[in-house]
Design a protein around this motif. Structure first.
Motif, short mmCIF file in Angstrom:
data_model
loop_
_atom_site.label_atom_id
_atom_site.label_comp_id
_atom_site.label_asym_id
_atom_site.label_seq_id
_atom_site.Cartn_x
_atom_site.Cartn_y
_atom_site.Cartn_z
N GLU A 191 69.74 13.16 13.63
CA GLU A 191 69.52 13.34 15.04
C GLU A 191 70.27 12.52 15.99
O GLU A 191 70.45 11.35 15.96
CB GLU A 191 67.90 13.15 15.28
CG GLU A 191 67.26 13.23 16.54
CD GLU A 191 65.82 12.95 16.51
OE1 GLU A 191 65.35 12.53 15.69
OE2 GLU A 191 65.09 13.07 17.79
N GLN B 177 68.80 18.03 18.11
CA GLN B 177 67.57 17.43 17.89
C GLN B 177 66.81 18.18 16.68
O GLN B 177 67.56 19.28 16.50
CB GLN B 177 67.10 18.11 19.32
CG GLN B 177 67.50 17.28 20.79
CD GLN B 177 67.08 17.97 21.96
OE1 GLN B 177 66.17 18.94 21.83
NE2 GLN B 177 67.63 17.72 23.09
N PRO B 178 65.93 17.67 16.41
CA PRO B 178 65.04 18.54 15.48
C PRO B 178 64.91 19.86 15.51
O PRO B 178 64.76 20.71 14.73
CB PRO B 178 63.77 17.53 15.40
CG PRO B 178 64.18 16.16 15.96
CD PRO B 178 65.10 16.29 16.96
N VAL C 13 68.59 18.76 10.54
CA VAL C 13 68.56 17.71 11.30
C VAL C 13 67.99 16.59 11.03
O VAL C 13 66.66 16.56 10.76
CB VAL C 13 68.27 17.94 12.94
CG1 VAL C 13 68.39 16.72 13.76
CG2 VAL C 13 68.92 18.90 13.56
#
Lengths: 113, 111
Positions: free
Chosen positions: B15, B81-82, B109
């Protein structure tokens, strides 16, 4: 504005039966594409309709067919279902053959048992 | 035959790092390319497109690069990002106006 809508969300059929899948494009879009996505695989092009006519089809047998209605909605028909037809069937629409930004529906999950 | 392929089937990134997803295409006559993101249980979502008269196009946190000489396409995601975890497909518009999709790259991620 509504996006591309497909129905039904899930469909379970027996081998040898027929399945009918439906797609409503975004308002104003005249092109509709159908794709088959087997589990864990990429999208395989099935059919393309534009202005009510079939413009192109992928490497699928004739038992995969469809049509586009005057309101530009579309139907995909699969006859003589086989177990291997189990997949996610995705519909996409675009403004026309050269306006190529295509938007997808959520798909119909067809399971053949 | 028709083919748009991907070099890496799975990409795992931390991340906050940048992600680069690559794609090779075979039809030198193709003049339009798209990247799609597909989350589990959903249809593909348009991310960004590029025409062959460009070699770079930027969107919000995403950049697509096109190298026509080697028929290579890449998608760069900044500060991953997730929510970016998904399968990413490249697609090319062939001369008969079919969108031909690659097999996809899964982006994972790590938090």
């Amino acid at each position: 504005e509504a996006g591309v809508t497909q129905s039904p969300t899930h469909l379970i059929k027996t081998r040898g039966q027929q399945a009918t899948l439906r797609c409503s494009p975004i308002s104003g879009h005249t092109s509709v594409y159908w794709y088959q996505q087997a589990l864990g695989l990429g999208l395989q092009f099935l059919l393309w309709y534009d202005e009510g006519e079939e413009r192109n089809r992928g490497n699928f047998p004739p038992r995969f067919s469809g049509r586009q209605f005057p309101n530009y909605s579309s139907e995909l028909n699969v006859n003589a279902l086989e177990l291997e037809d189990s997949a996610l069937y995705l519909c996409a629409s675009s403004l026309g053959r050269r306006n190529t930004e295509a938007f997808f529906g959520q798909g119909t999950r067809l399971t053949v048992v | 035959g028709e083919s748009v392929g991907l070099h890496l089937p799975t990409l795992s990134v931390q991340e906050g790092d940048n992600s680069i997803i690559n794609c090779a295409y075979s039809n030198s006559a193709s003049d339009y390319f798209i990247w799609y993101k597909q989350e589990s249980g959903k249809g593909p979502q348009f991310i960004i497109d590029i025409r062959s008269n460009m070699d770079k196009r930027q969107g919000q946190r995403v950049t697509v690069l096109l190298n026509k000489t080697v028929k290579h396409l890449s998608l760069q995601i900044a500060a991953t990002q997730p929510g970016d975890s998904a399968v990413y497909f490249c697609a090319e518009l062939d001369s008969s106006y079919k969108l031909i999709f690659g097999s996809g790259t899964r982006l994972l991620v790590r938090p």
